[in-house]
Design a protein around this motif. Structure first.
Motif, PDB file in Angstrom:
ATOM      1  N   GLU A 196       0.842  -1.202   0.000  1.00 18.83           N
ATOM      2  CA  GLU A 196       0.000   0.000   0.000  1.00 18.83           C
ATOM      3  C   GLU A 196       0.874   1.247   0.000  1.00 18.83           C
ATOM      4  O   GLU A 196       0.619   2.201  -0.704  1.00 18.83           O
ATOM      5  N   LEU A 197       1.947   1.168   0.800  1.00 17.15           N
ATOM      6  CA  LEU A 197       2.845   2.320   0.872  1.00 17.15           C
ATOM      7  C   LEU A 197       3.562   2.526  -0.460  1.00 17.15           C
ATOM      8  O   LEU A 197       3.735   3.652  -0.920  1.00 17.15           O
ATOM      9  N   VAL A 198       3.988   1.416  -1.077  1.00 21.64           N
ATOM     10  CA  VAL A 198       4.677   1.543  -2.375  1.00 21.64           C
ATOM     11  C   VAL A 198       3.722   2.184  -3.376  1.00 21.64           C
ATOM     12  O   VAL A 198       4.094   3.084  -4.135  1.00 21.64           O
ATOM     13  N   LYS A 199       2.459   1.732  -3.353  1.00 19.58           N
ATOM     14  CA  LYS A 199       1.511   2.196  -4.370  1.00 19.58           C
ATOM     15  C   LYS A 199       1.015   3.621  -4.109  1.00 19.58           C
ATOM     16  O   LYS A 199       0.635   4.308  -5.043  1.00 19.58           O
ATOM     17  N   SER A 200       1.082   4.057  -2.835  1.00 20.15           N
ATOM     18  CA  SER A 200       0.536   5.395  -2.567  1.00 20.15           C
ATOM     19  C   SER A 200       1.485   6.426  -3.175  1.00 20.15           C
ATOM     20  O   SER A 200       2.673   6.466  -2.874  1.00 20.15           O
ATOM     21  N   GLY A 201       0.931   7.208  -4.072  1.00 19.78           N
ATOM     22  CA  GLY A 201       1.746   8.229  -4.732  1.00 19.78           C
ATOM     23  C   GLY A 201       2.721   7.672  -5.751  1.00 19.78           C
ATOM     24  O   GLY A 201       3.660   8.356  -6.153  1.00 19.78           O
ATOM     25  N   LEU A 202       2.507   6.429  -6.163  1.00 18.25           N
ATOM     26  CA  LEU A 202       3.408   5.839  -7.171  1.00 18.25           C
ATOM     27  C   LEU A 202       3.033   6.408  -8.537  1.00 18.25           C
ATOM     28  O   LEU A 202       1.931   6.165  -9.036  1.00 18.25           O
TER      29      LEU A 202
END
Ligand code: BTN
Length: 259
Positions: free
Chosen positions: A7-13
């Motif tokens: 989720e962290l990787v995808k947030s703002g990816l």
């Protein structure tokens, strides 16, 4: 130790497809096998498989790739046109080099065909697998392993030839940021491939191998000569002392000159 949250990787990816779907394992044999399975099932292009730790990490030439917790080990599923296949090596190595440089300020070098080095030691390895059906690429998987937060003193068996971003910087890095930056660079290079000319020139220009005396191990043969050039399909032109030229498609290079 921290865990990479998808989720962290995808947030703002900032990508359109690479990394928009992430499969995450705490521990897995090899992300190559998992990504291959995904690709065979027709997974969305750009699906990324990440493992915090691999228990059977695969290197090139059937070698083992050490990927303990703290490193980055991921594989990306792509469905390229066959004309783009030779450029995947170049896309991946440039993306890895660029993202490492952008995040750390460290200078990287490329060793043919796709090792990323810092001060002559390997920090990132790339493995590409694909399946052809007739003249089409059924799928391609790009595997990337980066020694991020590992201490090489804990791995004396490779410490002479490998390094980590932690050891080079003297501090830990956010692996989420490393992965995000890598995925963004991968997609940017992949989407701007065009006829491959630009990426080929960029890659060729960064190879520390060219002009050096090298020993190349290729398919059980050992060849020596001067690495004269690389051609558009990624292969290496090796000039032997008797003047004859070998065209090496795949292999491992050891630099014979210092540096
Ligand atoms: C090499 O330099 O020999 C290639 C190393 C490739 C390692 C990566 S880590 C993620 C992916 N999964 C694997 O098992 N291998 C690749």
């Amino acid at each position: 130790m921290d865990v990479v949250s998808p989720e962290l990787v995808k947030s703002g990816l900032e990508t359109h497809f690479i990394g928009q779907r992430i499969i995450h394992f705490l521990s897995h044999g090899s992300t190559m096998a998992a990504a291959r399975q995904e690709a065979r099932r027709g997974a969305a292009e750009g699906t990324v498989v990440i493992a915090e730790e691999q228990t059977a990490g695969k290197g090139r030439a059937k070698r083992v790739w050490l990927s303990p917790r703290g490193s980055v080990a991921l594989s990306i599923v792509l469905y390229p046109d066959i004309s783009r296949l030779p450029y995947l090596i170049m896309v991946a190595s440039l993306a890895a080099a660029r993202s490492i440089e952008a995040l750390t300020g460290l200078k990287t070098q490329l060793k043919w065909p796709n090792d990323v080095l810092i001060r002559g030691k390997k920090v990132c390895g790339i493995l590409i697998e694909n399946e052809l059906r007739g003249d089409r690429v059924a799928w391609a998987v790009i595997g990337i392993g980066i020694n991020v937060n590992i201490r090489m003193k804990d791995f004396p068996e490779i410490a002479a030839t490998a390094t980590s971003l932690h050891d080079e910087l003297g501090k830990e890095l956010s692996r989420v940021e490393v992965i995000r930056s890598l995925l963004v660079e991968m997609e940017r290079h992949y989407l701007s491939l065009g006829d491959g000319g630009y990426i080929y020139h960029e890659w060729r220009g960064r190879l520390i191998t060219l002009g050096k005396r090298v020993r190349v191990t290729s398919g059980g043969n050992v060849l020596e000569g001067v690495a004269e050039d690389v051609v558009r399909d990624g292969s290496l032109l090796l000039r032997h002392s008797d003047g004859h030229l070998s065209h090496v498609v795949a292999g491992d290079v050891t630099l014979r000159d210092a540096g």
